[in-house]
Motif scaffolding. Structure first.
Motif, PDB file in Angstrom:
ATOM      1  N   UNK A 109       0.825  -1.199   0.000  1.00 29.61           N
ATOM      2  CA  UNK A 109       0.000   0.000   0.000  1.00 29.61           C
ATOM      3  C   UNK A 109       0.865   1.257   0.000  1.00 29.61           C
ATOM      4  N   UNK A 110       1.926   1.276   0.799  1.00 32.35           N
ATOM      5  CA  UNK A 110       2.802   2.440   0.847  1.00 32.35           C
ATOM      6  C   UNK A 110       3.442   2.735  -0.488  1.00 32.35           C
ATOM      7  N   UNK A 111       3.820   1.696  -1.199  1.00 31.82           N
ATOM      8  CA  UNK A 111       4.404   1.874  -2.525  1.00 31.82           C
ATOM      9  C   UNK A 111       3.375   2.455  -3.491  1.00 31.82           C
ATOM     10  N   UNK A 112       2.157   1.927  -3.460  1.00 28.68           N
ATOM     11  CA  UNK A 112       1.103   2.412  -4.344  1.00 28.68           C
ATOM     12  C   UNK A 112       0.740   3.860  -4.037  1.00 28.68           C
ATOM     13  N   UNK A 113       0.656   4.201  -2.757  1.00 26.95           N
ATOM     14  CA  UNK A 113       0.361   5.586  -2.366  1.00 26.95           C
ATOM     15  C   UNK A 113       1.462   6.514  -2.856  1.00 26.95           C
ATOM     16  N   UNK A 114       2.707   6.118  -2.677  1.00 26.96           N
ATOM     17  CA  UNK A 114       3.839   6.945  -3.104  1.00 26.96           C
ATOM     18  C   UNK A 114       3.787   7.206  -4.604  1.00 26.96           C
ATOM     19  N   UNK A 115       3.540   6.164  -5.376  1.00 25.00           N
ATOM     20  CA  UNK A 115       3.504   6.302  -6.833  1.00 25.00           C
ATOM     21  C   UNK A 115       2.357   7.203  -7.278  1.00 25.00           C
ATOM     22  N   UNK A 116       1.183   7.023  -6.683  1.00 28.11           N
ATOM     23  CA  UNK A 116       0.038   7.844  -7.073  1.00 28.11           C
ATOM     24  C   UNK A 116       0.242   9.306  -6.708  1.00 28.11           C
ATOM     25  N   UNK A 117       0.768   9.566  -5.515  1.00 26.84           N
ATOM     26  CA  UNK A 117       0.988  10.958  -5.112  1.00 26.84           C
ATOM     27  C   UNK A 117       2.063  11.614  -5.961  1.00 26.84           C
ATOM     28  N   UNK A 118       3.081  10.857  -6.356  1.00 22.50           N
ATOM     29  CA  UNK A 118       4.111  11.395  -7.237  1.00 22.50           C
ATOM     30  C   UNK A 118       3.505  11.813  -8.575  1.00 22.50           C
TER      31      UNK A 118
END
Length: 248
Positions: free
Chosen positions: A17-26
């Motif tokens: 989830x943290x990876x997905x959140x990071x990618x989307x926010x980027x």
């Protein structure tokens, strides 16, 4: 780009989830602070041209938390968004639960969220009179644990459920306290989701309205909404992203 030039600290950013959140926010223009015990190399590959800072260490350590916040301010000068996502999940039942496992889950899932929230709010979000805090809880903190195929240790254990229930209570308390500073605090409560925590555990999703496991991007979509300026009138909410398992 709904988060252009905003600075987001995301714990547990190396995977799931943290990876997905990071990618989307980027993709939405944010500058990303990746926090994890493990290398975030795979997540960095997904950030495109976004500015980022990688901070590796133990989120249960108050000195590490302070160091992350200080490094963030030194590099980016501001903090707009905090996503308390990192977590552990023991599956020992009540009879077999050890104090070591109890402390691990409570410290990682709840204590660390408190430490990071305190560190980013005072003084930074408070002085800026702006902030978005999103806590990843779980439907386990609402219903006591999602049952899987393992009869004995199929549910996440009592420490995990207690820590995630605590996250929900913390979310509501912080929302009430910080609303006057234009700081919102909300929680996303995933159901069974394909991450490292659920690896090797078989879930029967046939009793869900949506008959499949959740994916990290399903959760990240909900987190992204709470992180935006458009969510400025939404606080103290617990959004269940669980395929409908909690309907009853």
């Amino acid at each position: 780009m709904r988060l252009k030039n905003e600075v987001a600290i995301i714990t547990g950013a190396a995977s799931g989830i943290g990876q997905a959140v990071s990618a989307q926010m980027a993709k939405e223009g944010a500058k990303i602070v990746l926090v994890d015990l493990n290398s975030c190399e795979k997540t960095i590959d997904l950030l495109g041209d976004a500015e980022y800072l990688e901070c590796l260490g133990d989120i249960r350590d108050p000195e590490f938390v302070k160091a992350v916040v200080n490094r963030t301010i030194e590099k980016f000068e501001e903090i707009h968004i905090l996503v308390n996502n990192a977590g552990t999940a023991s599956r020992l039942d009540l009879e077999d639960m050890t104090l070591e496992m109890w402390d691990r889950d409570l410290d990682t899932n709840l204590k660390a969220a408190f430490l990071f929230t305190q560190a980013v709010v005072y003084p930074y979000m408070k002085e800026a009179e702006y902030g978005r805090i999103i806590n990843i809880s779980s439907v386990s903190g609402i219903n006591g644990g999602v049952v899987s195929g393992d009869e004995k240790n199929g549910r996440s254990g009592p420490a995990y459920a207690a820590s995630k229930g605590g996250i929900i209570a913390l979310t509501k308390w912080v929302a009430k306290e910080l609303g006057k500073y234009n700081i919102t605090c909300n929680s996303v409560a995933p159901g069974a989701t394909t991450t490292a925590i659920t690896a090797g555990v078989a879930y029967d999703t046939s009793n869900q309205v949506i008959d499949r496991m959740g994916e990290p991007n399903d959760i990240a979509n909900a987190v992204l909404y709470f992180a935006t300026k458009e969510a400025g009138y939404t606080t103290s909410q617990v959004l269940k992203v669980d395929g409908g398992i909690s309907i009853g």
